[in-house]
Design a protein around this motif. Structure first.
Motif, PDB file in Angstrom:
ATOM      1  N   ASN A   1       0.800  -1.350  -0.134  1.00 15.02           N
ATOM      2  CA  ASN A   1       0.153  -0.133   0.138  1.00 15.02           C
ATOM      3  C   ASN A   1       0.927   1.144  -0.200  1.00 15.02           C
ATOM      4  O   ASN A   1       1.819   1.500   0.861  1.00 15.02           O
ATOM      5  N   GLU A   2       0.463   2.147  -0.857  1.00 16.72           N
ATOM      6  CA  GLU A   2       1.361   3.332  -0.840  1.00 16.72           C
ATOM      7  C   GLU A   2       1.409   4.211   0.452  1.00 16.72           C
ATOM      8  O   GLU A   2       2.442   4.459   0.670  1.00 16.72           O
ATOM      9  N   SER A   3       0.313   4.140   1.197  1.00 13.34           N
ATOM     10  CA  SER A   3       0.389   4.599   2.606  1.00 13.34           C
ATOM     11  C   SER A   3      -0.596   4.197   3.324  1.00 13.34           C
ATOM     12  O   SER A   3      -1.913   3.851   2.971  1.00 13.34           O
ATOM     13  N   TYR A   4      -0.493   4.284   4.524  1.00 14.90           N
ATOM     14  CA  TYR A   4      -1.648   3.667   5.453  1.00 14.90           C
ATOM     15  C   TYR A   4      -1.757   4.497   6.703  1.00 14.90           C
ATOM     16  O   TYR A   4      -0.622   4.695   7.411  1.00 14.90           O
ATOM     17  N   ASP A   5      -3.011   4.724   7.160  1.00 11.44           N
ATOM     18  CA  ASP A   5      -3.069   5.597   8.551  1.00 11.44           C
ATOM     19  C   ASP A   5      -2.735   4.790   9.846  1.00 11.44           C
ATOM     20  O   ASP A   5      -3.040   3.375   9.670  1.00 11.44           O
ATOM     21  N   PHE A   6      -2.723   5.377  10.899  1.00 12.30           N
ATOM     22  CA  PHE A   6      -2.397   4.768  12.181  1.00 12.30           C
ATOM     23  C   PHE A   6      -3.585   3.793  12.648  1.00 12.30           C
ATOM     24  O   PHE A   6      -3.512   2.608  12.873  1.00 12.30           O
ATOM     25  N   ASN A   7      -4.860   4.330  12.691  1.00 17.82           N
ATOM     26  CA  ASN A   7      -5.881   3.576  13.113  1.00 17.82           C
ATOM     27  C   ASN A   7      -6.070   2.254  12.279  1.00 17.82           C
ATOM     28  O   ASN A   7      -6.457   1.207  12.676  1.00 17.82           O
ATOM     29  N   SER A   8      -5.862   2.580  10.744  1.00 20.96           N
ATOM     30  CA  SER A   8      -6.224   1.213  10.017  1.00 20.96           C
ATOM     31  C   SER A   8      -5.194   0.157  10.414  1.00 20.96           C
ATOM     32  O   SER A   8      -5.394  -1.220  10.167  1.00 20.96           O
ATOM     33  N   LEU A   9      -3.996   0.760  10.418  1.00 22.40           N
ATOM     34  CA  LEU A   9      -2.809  -0.346  10.595  1.00 22.40           C
ATOM     35  C   LEU A   9      -3.070  -1.006  11.930  1.00 22.40           C
ATOM     36  O   LEU A   9      -3.068  -2.206  12.101  1.00 22.40           O
ATOM     37  N   LYS A  10      -3.610  -0.217  13.038  1.00 22.34           N
ATOM     38  CA  LYS A  10      -4.098  -0.924  14.301  1.00 22.34           C
ATOM     39  C   LYS A  10      -4.972  -1.993  14.220  1.00 22.34           C
ATOM     40  O   LYS A  10      -4.795  -3.112  14.790  1.00 22.34           O
ATOM     41  N   GLU A  11      -5.888  -1.670  13.425  1.00 23.07           N
ATOM     42  CA  GLU A  11      -7.104  -2.847  13.125  1.00 23.07           C
ATOM     43  C   GLU A  11      -6.736  -4.051  12.316  1.00 23.07           C
ATOM     44  O   GLU A  11      -6.868  -4.971  12.592  1.00 23.07           O
ATOM     45  N   THR A  12      -5.706  -3.579  11.268  1.00 21.16           N
ATOM     46  CA  THR A  12      -5.317  -4.768  10.322  1.00 21.16           C
ATOM     47  C   THR A  12      -4.320  -5.573  11.409  1.00 21.16           C
ATOM     48  O   THR A  12      -4.571  -7.057  11.134  1.00 21.16           O
ATOM     49  N   LEU A  13      -3.627  -5.145  12.074  1.00 23.96           N
ATOM     50  CA  LEU A  13      -2.737  -6.000  12.612  1.00 23.96           C
ATOM     51  C   LEU A  13      -2.979  -6.300  13.917  1.00 23.96           C
ATOM     52  O   LEU A  13      -2.766  -7.250  14.865  1.00 23.96           O
ATOM     53  N   ASN A  14      -4.138  -5.639  14.571  1.00 25.38           N
ATOM     54  CA  ASN A  14      -4.653  -6.314  15.763  1.00 25.38           C
ATOM     55  C   ASN A  14      -4.157  -5.800  17.155  1.00 25.38           C
ATOM     56  O   ASN A  14      -3.603  -7.026  17.656  1.00 25.38           O
ATOM     57  N   VAL A  15      -3.534  -4.680  17.111  1.00 24.95           N
ATOM     58  CA  VAL A  15      -2.528  -4.367  18.141  1.00 24.95           C
ATOM     59  C   VAL A  15      -2.858  -3.205  18.970  1.00 24.95           C
ATOM     60  O   VAL A  15      -3.991  -2.489  18.592  1.00 24.95           O
ATOM     61  N   THR A  16      -2.450  -2.859  20.175  1.00 27.74           N
ATOM     62  CA  THR A  16      -2.799  -1.795  20.809  1.00 27.74           C
ATOM     63  C   THR A  16      -2.062  -0.505  20.267  1.00 27.74           C
ATOM     64  O   THR A  16      -0.896  -0.679  19.694  1.00 27.74           O
ATOM     65  N   ASP A  17      -2.569   0.410  20.882  1.00 28.28           N
ATOM     66  CA  ASP A  17      -1.749   1.978  20.223  1.00 28.28           C
ATOM     67  C   ASP A  17      -0.419   1.966  20.739  1.00 28.28           C
ATOM     68  O   ASP A  17       0.341   2.244  19.889  1.00 28.28           O
ATOM     69  N   GLY A  18      -0.173   1.694  22.040  1.00 27.57           N
ATOM     70  CA  GLY A  18       1.146   2.040  22.604  1.00 27.57           C
ATOM     71  C   GLY A  18       2.055   1.167  21.849  1.00 27.57           C
ATOM     72  O   GLY A  18       3.210   1.459  21.455  1.00 27.57           O
ATOM     73  N   ASN A  19       1.668  -0.377  21.731  1.00 25.43           N
ATOM     74  CA  ASN A  19       2.634  -1.277  21.009  1.00 25.43           C
ATOM     75  C   ASN A  19       2.783  -0.721  19.519  1.00 25.43           C
ATOM     76  O   ASN A  19       4.117  -0.984  19.312  1.00 25.43           O
ATOM     77  N   LEU A  20       1.935  -0.327  18.916  1.00 23.98           N
ATOM     78  CA  LEU A  20       1.932  -0.030  17.342  1.00 23.98           C
ATOM     79  C   LEU A  20       2.859   1.283  17.354  1.00 23.98           C
ATOM     80  O   LEU A  20       3.709   1.109  16.612  1.00 23.98           O
ATOM     81  N   ALA A  21       2.627   2.153  18.140  1.00 23.19           N
ATOM     82  CA  ALA A  21       3.303   3.086  18.124  1.00 23.19           C
ATOM     83  C   ALA A  21       5.009   3.182  18.350  1.00 23.19           C
ATOM     84  O   ALA A  21       5.939   3.659  17.780  1.00 23.19           O
ATOM     85  N   SER A  22       5.200   2.324  19.393  1.00 29.21           N
ATOM     86  CA  SER A  22       6.501   2.207  19.796  1.00 29.21           C
ATOM     87  C   SER A  22       7.311   1.386  18.409  1.00 29.21           C
ATOM     88  O   SER A  22       8.703   1.623  18.117  1.00 29.21           O
ATOM     89  N   HIS A  23       6.671   0.465  17.943  1.00 29.70           N
ATOM     90  CA  HIS A  23       7.265  -0.225  16.690  1.00 29.70           C
ATOM     91  C   HIS A  23       7.472   0.631  15.504  1.00 29.70           C
ATOM     92  O   HIS A  23       8.431   0.543  14.745  1.00 29.70           O
ATOM     93  N   LEU A  24       6.547   1.454  15.555  1.00 28.90           N
ATOM     94  CA  LEU A  24       6.508   2.572  14.156  1.00 28.90           C
ATOM     95  C   LEU A  24       7.678   3.410  14.439  1.00 28.90           C
ATOM     96  O   LEU A  24       8.407   3.727  13.508  1.00 28.90           O
ATOM     97  N   LYS A  25       7.802   3.545  15.710  1.00 34.46           N
ATOM     98  CA  LYS A  25       9.021   4.785  15.917  1.00 34.46           C
ATOM     99  C   LYS A  25      10.157   4.049  15.651  1.00 34.46           C
ATOM    100  O   LYS A  25      11.233   4.621  15.061  1.00 34.46           O
TER     101      LYS A  25
END
Lengths: 211, 98
Positions: B27-51
């Motif tokens: 995907n060219e780009s993907y937003d935070f919330n959709s990533l969260k839903e697709t991967l089924n993870v919590t906000d904090g967890n996703l944010a730290s890996h994205l960082k």
């Protein structure tokens, strides 16, 4: 260091995520079956109740009548077609919601948005074109246009869901083009394109992915 | 074997990071919330890996406003794409040589 069975699982997970993030897979085959049944019901209703058991031929005869005499007939046919469309859309929405819930997936994702936009552009263009045909009294090309534009909508949406949708679109386009060359058989082509093709597609999809 | 392992990139050694990269590869780009839903993870967890992926230059962040709501989306950098391809190849090789 990871061991090998982990690598296999990783690859599997990667494939799954790549597919799920580019294709909307909550479309249900049941939507196809119901859309097909609704389309046939709509066509039969038109034949028996609006066109008086087929004694009214809405093609050439229709064209030569002054607009005043045919206006109520036209409105009835439009209302009938709209009812078919509305019921099909409601059914497919209902079945998609159900399927997404069952697989605990989200309905409103970047993919489903892309699917919708790519589906709606040819469809809305087709809808407006059909209104133009109606206004310009080109009744005989309404059913072919419905089928062709709907087929184009499916072809363009097919990239974002099951690949089979693309082929259904091709078949709808072929049916529509055939209808354009054969005058007087609009209702039959409607039944083939929106009825039979949908039912066959729906049954095949349901058996392949859901049963 | 040593050569193989060297291609297994430590940055991707987490299911969530693999997931993030998988989404951004196709995907060219993907937003935070959709990533969260697709991967089924919590906000904090996703944010730290994205960082972490951002710091390694694998992905880039695009901050935007939709109306008055901030909307953060992510896309893979060229480095990220080629590194992830190498990583995938290494994974596949590992499996084949089993």
């Amino acid at each position: 260091m990871k061991n090998d069975s982990n690598s296999i699982e990783d690859i599997r997970a990667i494939r799954k995520i790549m597919e799920e993030s580019t294709r909307f897979l909550s479309l249900s085959g049941l939507s196809g079956i119901f859309a097909g049944l609704t389309a046939i019901a709509g066509a039969l209703f038109a034949w028996f109740f609006i066109l008086d058991n087929g004694s009214i031929h809405y093609d050439e005869y229709f064209r030569n009548l002054p607009e005043k005499e045919t206006i109520s007939l036209r409105w009835k046919l439009i209302a009938d077609a709209l009812a078919v469309l509305l019921l099909s859309v409601l059914f497919s929405f209902y079945f998609s919601v159900k399927k997404a819930k069952k697989e605990s997936k989200n309905l409103w994702t970047p993919v489903s948005r892309r699917l919708l936009i790519n589906f709606l552009i040819p469809l809305v263009a087709g809808g407006i074109f059909v209104i133009a045909l109606l206004v310009r009294n080109q009744i005989q090309f309404i059913v072919p246009s419905f089928l062709i534009f709907y087929g184009l909508a499916l072809v363009s949406a097919g990239k974002f869901t099951f690949g089979e949708v693309f082929y259904l679109g091709i078949l709808e386009i072929i049916t529509g083009l055939a209808a354009a060359f054969v005058p007087g058989w609009g209702l039959s082509f409607w039944i083939i394109g929106f009825g039979i093709l949908h039912i066959v597609y729906g049954l095949a999809m349901y058996r392949k992915y859901e049963a | 074997m040593k050569d193989l392992i060297s291609h297994i990139n430590k940055v991707f050694e987490s299911r969530i990071r693999l997931g993030i990269m998988s989404v951004l590869m196709v995907n060219e780009s993907y937003d935070f919330n959709s990533l969260k839903e697709t991967l089924n993870v919590t906000d904090g967890n996703l944010a730290s890996h994205l960082k972490a992926l951002e710091e390694k230059g694998m992905i880039k962040v695009n901050k935007q406003f939709i109306g008055r709501k901030p909307n953060t989306s992510y896309s893979a950098t060229e480095t990220g794409i080629s590194e992830f391809r190498h990583h995938l190849k290494a994974l596949e090789k590992l499996i084949r040589e089993q």
